[in-house]
Design a protein around this motif. Structure first.
Motif, PDB file in Angstrom:
ATOM      1  N   ALA A 252       0.932  -1.140   0.282  1.00 61.53           N
ATOM      2  CA  ALA A 252       0.513   0.179  -0.023  1.00 61.53           C
ATOM      3  C   ALA A 252       1.178   1.309   0.032  1.00 61.53           C
ATOM      4  CB  ALA A 252      -1.069  -0.212   0.869  1.00 61.53           C
ATOM      5  N   THR A 253       2.048   1.609   1.043  1.00 59.26           N
ATOM      6  CA  THR A 253       2.947   2.459   0.823  1.00 59.26           C
ATOM      7  C   THR A 253       3.608   2.604  -0.171  1.00 59.26           C
ATOM      8  OG1 THR A 253       4.197   1.097   2.082  1.00 59.26           O
ATOM      9  CG2 THR A 253       2.344   2.535   3.652  1.00 59.26           C
ATOM     10  N   ARG A 254       4.039   1.314  -1.108  1.00 62.46           N
ATOM     11  CA  ARG A 254       4.893   1.669  -2.161  1.00 62.46           C
ATOM     12  C   ARG A 254       4.126   1.781  -3.283  1.00 62.46           C
ATOM     13  NH1 ARG A 254       6.615   0.025   2.321  1.00 62.46           N
ATOM     14  NH2 ARG A 254       9.402   0.211   2.551  1.00 62.46           N
ATOM     15  N   TYR A 255       2.963   1.470  -3.557  1.00 62.53           N
ATOM     16  CA  TYR A 255       2.409   0.952  -5.015  1.00 62.53           C
ATOM     17  C   TYR A 255       2.262   2.670  -5.464  1.00 62.53           C
ATOM     18  CZ  TYR A 255      -1.653   1.055  -9.101  1.00 62.53           C
ATOM     19  OH  TYR A 255      -1.856   1.187  -9.611  1.00 62.53           O
ATOM     20  N   PRO A 256       1.837   3.712  -4.772  1.00 59.57           N
ATOM     21  CA  PRO A 256       1.691   4.946  -5.354  1.00 59.57           C
ATOM     22  C   PRO A 256       3.018   5.430  -6.405  1.00 59.57           C
ATOM     23  CG  PRO A 256       0.578   4.809  -3.608  1.00 59.57           C
ATOM     24  CD  PRO A 256       1.584   3.075  -3.479  1.00 59.57           C
ATOM     25  N   THR A 257       4.633   4.700  -5.703  1.00 58.16           N
ATOM     26  CA  THR A 257       5.251   5.614  -6.017  1.00 58.16           C
ATOM     27  C   THR A 257       6.113   4.505  -7.350  1.00 58.16           C
ATOM     28  OG1 THR A 257       6.225   5.140  -4.476  1.00 58.16           O
ATOM     29  CG2 THR A 257       5.667   7.508  -4.510  1.00 58.16           C
ATOM     30  N   SER A 258       5.693   3.105  -7.641  1.00 53.81           N
ATOM     31  CA  SER A 258       6.169   2.507  -7.386  1.00 53.81           C
ATOM     32  C   SER A 258       6.455   2.165  -9.287  1.00 53.81           C
ATOM     33  CB  SER A 258       5.880   0.783  -7.634  1.00 53.81           C
ATOM     34  OG  SER A 258       4.227   0.434  -7.888  1.00 53.81           O
ATOM     35  N   THR A 259       7.319   1.380 -10.062  1.00 54.78           N
ATOM     36  CA  THR A 259       7.322   2.114 -11.209  1.00 54.78           C
ATOM     37  C   THR A 259       6.615   1.468 -12.089  1.00 54.78           C
ATOM     38  OG1 THR A 259       9.696   0.676 -11.723  1.00 54.78           O
ATOM     39  CG2 THR A 259       9.904   2.393 -11.545  1.00 54.78           C
TER      40      THR A 259
ATOM     41  N   ILE B 133     -11.662 -13.684   3.780  1.00 50.15           N
ATOM     42  CA  ILE B 133     -10.084 -14.403   3.248  1.00 50.15           C
ATOM     43  C   ILE B 133      -9.282 -12.770   4.041  1.00 50.15           C
ATOM     44  CG2 ILE B 133      -9.280 -13.691   1.185  1.00 50.15           C
ATOM     45  CD1 ILE B 133     -11.640 -13.671  -0.275  1.00 50.15           C
ATOM     46  N   PRO B 134      -8.557 -13.579   4.327  1.00 48.90           N
ATOM     47  CA  PRO B 134      -8.055 -12.321   5.492  1.00 48.90           C
ATOM     48  C   PRO B 134      -7.113 -11.335   5.040  1.00 48.90           C
ATOM     49  CG  PRO B 134      -7.705 -14.634   5.862  1.00 48.90           C
ATOM     50  CD  PRO B 134      -7.955 -14.660   4.710  1.00 48.90           C
ATOM     51  N   ALA B 135      -6.802 -11.838   4.036  1.00 47.18           N
ATOM     52  CA  ALA B 135      -5.557 -10.764   2.737  1.00 47.18           C
ATOM     53  C   ALA B 135      -6.737  -8.724   2.970  1.00 47.18           C
ATOM     54  CB  ALA B 135      -5.565 -11.055   1.652  1.00 47.18           C
ATOM     55  N   TYR B 136      -8.546  -9.770   2.939  1.00 46.96           N
ATOM     56  CA  TYR B 136      -9.321  -8.447   2.785  1.00 46.96           C
ATOM     57  C   TYR B 136      -9.522  -7.999   4.345  1.00 46.96           C
ATOM     58  CZ  TYR B 136     -13.893  -6.611   1.241  1.00 46.96           C
ATOM     59  OH  TYR B 136     -15.158  -5.389   1.733  1.00 46.96           O
ATOM     60  N   THR B 137      -9.938  -9.315   5.250  1.00 42.61           N
ATOM     61  CA  THR B 137     -10.357  -8.116   6.464  1.00 42.61           C
ATOM     62  C   THR B 137      -9.036  -7.439   6.628  1.00 42.61           C
ATOM     63  OG1 THR B 137      -9.682 -10.027   7.549  1.00 42.61           O
ATOM     64  CG2 THR B 137     -11.690 -10.045   6.655  1.00 42.61           C
ATOM     65  N   ARG B 138      -7.850  -8.048   6.461  1.00 43.12           N
ATOM     66  CA  ARG B 138      -6.914  -7.307   6.823  1.00 43.12           C
ATOM     67  C   ARG B 138      -6.184  -5.933   6.768  1.00 43.12           C
ATOM     68  NH1 ARG B 138      -6.484  -7.505  11.556  1.00 43.12           N
ATOM     69  NH2 ARG B 138      -4.426  -6.173  11.559  1.00 43.12           N
ATOM     70  N   ALA B 139      -6.647  -6.005   5.475  1.00 43.82           N
ATOM     71  CA  ALA B 139      -6.348  -4.917   4.517  1.00 43.82           C
ATOM     72  C   ALA B 139      -7.589  -3.552   5.063  1.00 43.82           C
ATOM     73  CB  ALA B 139      -6.728  -4.799   3.707  1.00 43.82           C
ATOM     74  N   LEU B 140      -8.326  -3.699   5.250  1.00 52.82           N
ATOM     75  CA  LEU B 140      -9.595  -3.135   5.987  1.00 52.82           C
ATOM     76  C   LEU B 140      -9.325  -2.304   7.253  1.00 52.82           C
ATOM     77  CD1 LEU B 140     -12.547  -4.935   4.881  1.00 52.82           C
ATOM     78  CD2 LEU B 140     -12.545  -2.642   3.799  1.00 52.82           C
ATOM     79  N   ALA B 141      -8.924  -3.464   7.927  1.00 49.45           N
ATOM     80  CA  ALA B 141      -7.966  -3.195   9.037  1.00 49.45           C
ATOM     81  C   ALA B 141      -6.791  -2.437   9.150  1.00 49.45           C
ATOM     82  CB  ALA B 141      -7.570  -4.684   9.929  1.00 49.45           C
ATOM     83  N   LEU B 142      -6.470  -2.123   8.040  1.00 50.59           N
ATOM     84  CA  LEU B 142      -5.116  -1.272   8.236  1.00 50.59           C
ATOM     85  C   LEU B 142      -5.837  -0.157   6.974  1.00 50.59           C
ATOM     86  CD1 LEU B 142      -2.133  -4.163   6.625  1.00 50.59           C
ATOM     87  CD2 LEU B 142      -2.295  -2.820   9.173  1.00 50.59           C
ATOM     88  N   ILE B 143      -6.634  -0.018   6.605  1.00 50.72           N
ATOM     89  CA  ILE B 143      -6.748   1.483   6.109  1.00 50.72           C
ATOM     90  C   ILE B 143      -6.316   2.916   6.435  1.00 50.72           C
ATOM     91  CG2 ILE B 143      -8.922   2.605   5.708  1.00 50.72           C
ATOM     92  CD1 ILE B 143      -7.974   0.662   3.262  1.00 50.72           C
TER      93      ILE B 143
ATOM     94  N   ARG C 202      -4.386   3.265   8.963  1.00 47.73           N
ATOM     95  CA  ARG C 202      -2.776   3.907   8.862  1.00 47.73           C
ATOM     96  C   ARG C 202      -2.575   4.044   7.571  1.00 47.73           C
ATOM     97  NH1 ARG C 202       1.247  -1.511  10.412  1.00 47.73           N
ATOM     98  NH2 ARG C 202       3.091   0.183  10.174  1.00 47.73           N
ATOM     99  N   ILE C 203      -2.687   3.680   6.807  1.00 52.16           N
ATOM    100  CA  ILE C 203      -2.458   3.301   5.404  1.00 52.16           C
ATOM    101  C   ILE C 203      -2.565   4.818   4.640  1.00 52.16           C
ATOM    102  CG2 ILE C 203      -2.535   3.084   3.199  1.00 52.16           C
ATOM    103  CD1 ILE C 203      -3.104   0.086   4.418  1.00 52.16           C
TER     104      ILE C 203
END
Length: 133
Positions: A34-41, A105-115, A117-118
Motif C-alpha cells: 500500500a505504501t509503495r504502490y503509488p510511487t512504484s514504477t 479472506i484474511p488479505a481482505y479483512t486485514r487490509a480493512l483493518a489497516l486502512i 494506518r495506510i
C-alpha cells in the motif's frame, strides 16, 4: 438501478483462507504494498521487490488481488456505491468457488483493518491511486 458487480479472484491450493498464523507478515505485506504502490514504477517491479524482501509469493499474490479490493471499496463506498459481499474464486486446479465471502479472506479483512494506518502514511492523492489499482 444499481448494478451487481462481481469480482473473480484466483487462489493457489498452497495457501488456505483459514491460515491465520501469517497475520503479522500479512499485515506487513499489505502495508508494504500500500505504501509503495503509488510511487512504484510498475506492478511487476513491486511484486518482484516484495518477493526479494522475503514476502511469500502466494501472499504477495493475495495482497495484489484481494487487499486491493478492500482499498477500492473504501474510496467508492463513501460515494454510496454498493458492492457484493462475495467473490468468485478460481483455484490453480481449475475448480471454481462461486460464492466466497470477502470477510472470510484474511488479505481482505486485514487490509480493512489497516486502512487508517495506510491513509495516515499516504498523501490524499497517493491513497486515491492505491484505491484505484
Amino acid at each position: 438501478m444499481p448494478h451487481d458487480t462481481r469480482y473473480a479472484t484466483t487462489m493457489s491450493d498452497q495457501n488456505t483462507d483459514a491460515d491465520t498464523r501469517t497475520d503479522c507478515s500479512l499485515d506487513d505485506a499489505i502495508y508494504f504494498f500500500a505504501t509503495r504502490y503509488p510511487t512504484s514504477t510498475s506492478v511487476a517491479s513491486l511484486k518482484s521487490e516484495m518477493i526479494r524482501k522475503g514476502f511469500d509469493p502466494m501472499q504477495v499474490h493475495e495482497v495484489f488481488t484481494i487487499s486491493s479490493i478492500a482499498f477500492g471499496r473504501v474510496l467508492f463506498g463513501d460515494l454510496g456505491i454498493r458492492f457484493p459481499k462475495v467473490v468468485i474464486r478460481a483455484r490453480d486446479d481449475g475448480t471454481i468457488e462461486p460464492e466466497v465471502s470477502l470477510m472470510s479472506i484474511p488479505a481482505y479483512t486485514r487490509a480493512l483493518a489497516l486502512i487508517d494506518r495506510i491513509q495516515t502514511a499516504l498523501s490524499r492523492h497517493a491513497f486515491r491511486l492505491l484505491c484505484m489499482y
